[in-house]
Design a protein around this motif. Structure first.
Motif, short mmCIF file in Angstrom:
data_model
loop_
_atom_site.label_atom_id
_atom_site.label_comp_id
_atom_site.label_asym_id
_atom_site.label_seq_id
_atom_site.Cartn_x
_atom_site.Cartn_y
_atom_site.Cartn_z
N GLU A 11 6.48 1.91 5.86
CA GLU A 11 6.47 2.50 4.51
C GLU A 11 7.15 1.55 3.52
OE1 GLU A 11 8.16 6.42 4.82
OE2 GLU A 11 6.33 7.22 5.72
N TYR A 12 8.20 0.87 3.96
CA TYR A 12 8.89 -0.10 3.11
C TYR A 12 7.94 -1.23 2.73
CZ TYR A 12 12.40 -3.57 1.73
OH TYR A 12 13.13 -4.51 1.06
N CYS A 13 7.20 -1.74 3.71
CA CYS A 13 6.23 -2.81 3.44
C CYS A 13 5.14 -2.33 2.48
CB CYS A 13 5.60 -3.30 4.74
SG CYS A 13 6.75 -4.24 5.76
N CYS A 14 4.68 -1.10 2.65
CA CYS A 14 3.66 -0.55 1.76
C CYS A 14 4.18 -0.43 0.33
CB CYS A 14 3.18 0.81 2.26
SG CYS A 14 2.13 0.71 3.72
N LEU A 15 5.46 -0.11 0.18
CA LEU A 15 6.05 -0.04 -1.16
C LEU A 15 6.03 -1.42 -1.80
CD1 LEU A 15 7.65 1.40 -3.44
CD2 LEU A 15 9.72 0.84 -2.17
N LEU A 16 6.43 -2.43 -1.05
CA LEU A 16 6.50 -3.78 -1.61
C LEU A 16 5.13 -4.39 -1.84
CD1 LEU A 16 9.46 -5.28 0.44
CD2 LEU A 16 9.51 -4.34 -1.87
N GLU A 18 1.92 -2.72 -1.70
CA GLU A 18 0.88 -1.92 -2.33
C GLU A 18 1.41 -0.89 -3.31
OE1 GLU A 18 -1.68 -0.36 0.70
OE2 GLU A 18 -1.71 -2.26 1.78
N SER A 19 2.69 -0.95 -3.61
CA SER A 19 3.34 -0.02 -4.53
C SER A 19 3.16 1.44 -4.11
CB SER A 19 2.82 -0.22 -5.96
OG SER A 19 3.12 -1.51 -6.41
N GLU A 20 3.10 1.68 -2.81
CA GLU A 20 2.99 3.04 -2.29
C GLU A 20 4.40 3.61 -2.17
OE1 GLU A 20 1.75 5.08 1.87
OE2 GLU A 20 0.40 3.53 1.12
N VAL A 21 4.73 4.54 -3.05
CA VAL A 21 6.09 5.06 -3.14
C VAL A 21 6.29 6.22 -2.17
CG1 VAL A 21 7.82 6.07 -4.69
CG2 VAL A 21 6.20 4.38 -5.56
#
Length: 142
Positions: A11-16, A18-21
């Motif tokens: 989830e952390y990688c997705c935030l960085l 793909e901006s998935e919060v």
């Protein structure tokens, strides 16, 4: 627990990337920011989150999903200490970096600590310009 930690990292990688919060990614990144920069006002944390994620609508997402960054950080009282030094833009501290005395001082409503934990001294622009060309080249080569 290893599976939960793995999910948190994804989830952390997705935030960085793909901006998935997600809650866990936002918590992890906020901890990372405060670990690196030391205590900061909520607004500064929000600005850094927006810069790191390159998501210009992050503040709107935070408001819609969590009621705002301040409320989000307050949910994680085991990780963050939100001071009462300002009604809208209080300083936020990492609880793990505070002594019992510092924690009591901030929780009592005292002004932010004079030498907050984790705070690094910054070089002034003049000090940076005094660096020799060899030093600058060495830094650039790293």
């Amino acid at each position: 627990r290893p599976l939960a930690e793995f999910r948190e990292k994804i989830e952390y990688c997705c935030l960085l990337l793909e901006s998935e919060v997600t809650e866990s990614a936002l918590r992890t990144l906020s901890i990372e920011i405060l670990s690196d920069k030391g205590p900061l006002p909520v607004g500064e944390i929000g600005k850094l989150l927006q810069e790191i994620t390159a998501n210009s609508s992050l503040s709107t997402i935070l408001k819609d999903k969590f009621g705002g960054l301040k409320k989000f950080l307050e949910w994680f009282a085991d990780d963050f200490v939100v001071s009462s030094d300002h009604p809208f833009n209080p300083h936020v501290y990492l609880k793990a970096q505070m002594t019992e005395e510092e924690l009591a001082q901030v929780l009592s409503g005292a002004a932010p600590l004079a030498n907050p934990p984790g705070r690094r001294a910054k070089k002034s622009a003049r000090q940076k310009s005094k660096a020799s060309p060899a030093t600058k080249a060495g830094v650039a080569a790293q």
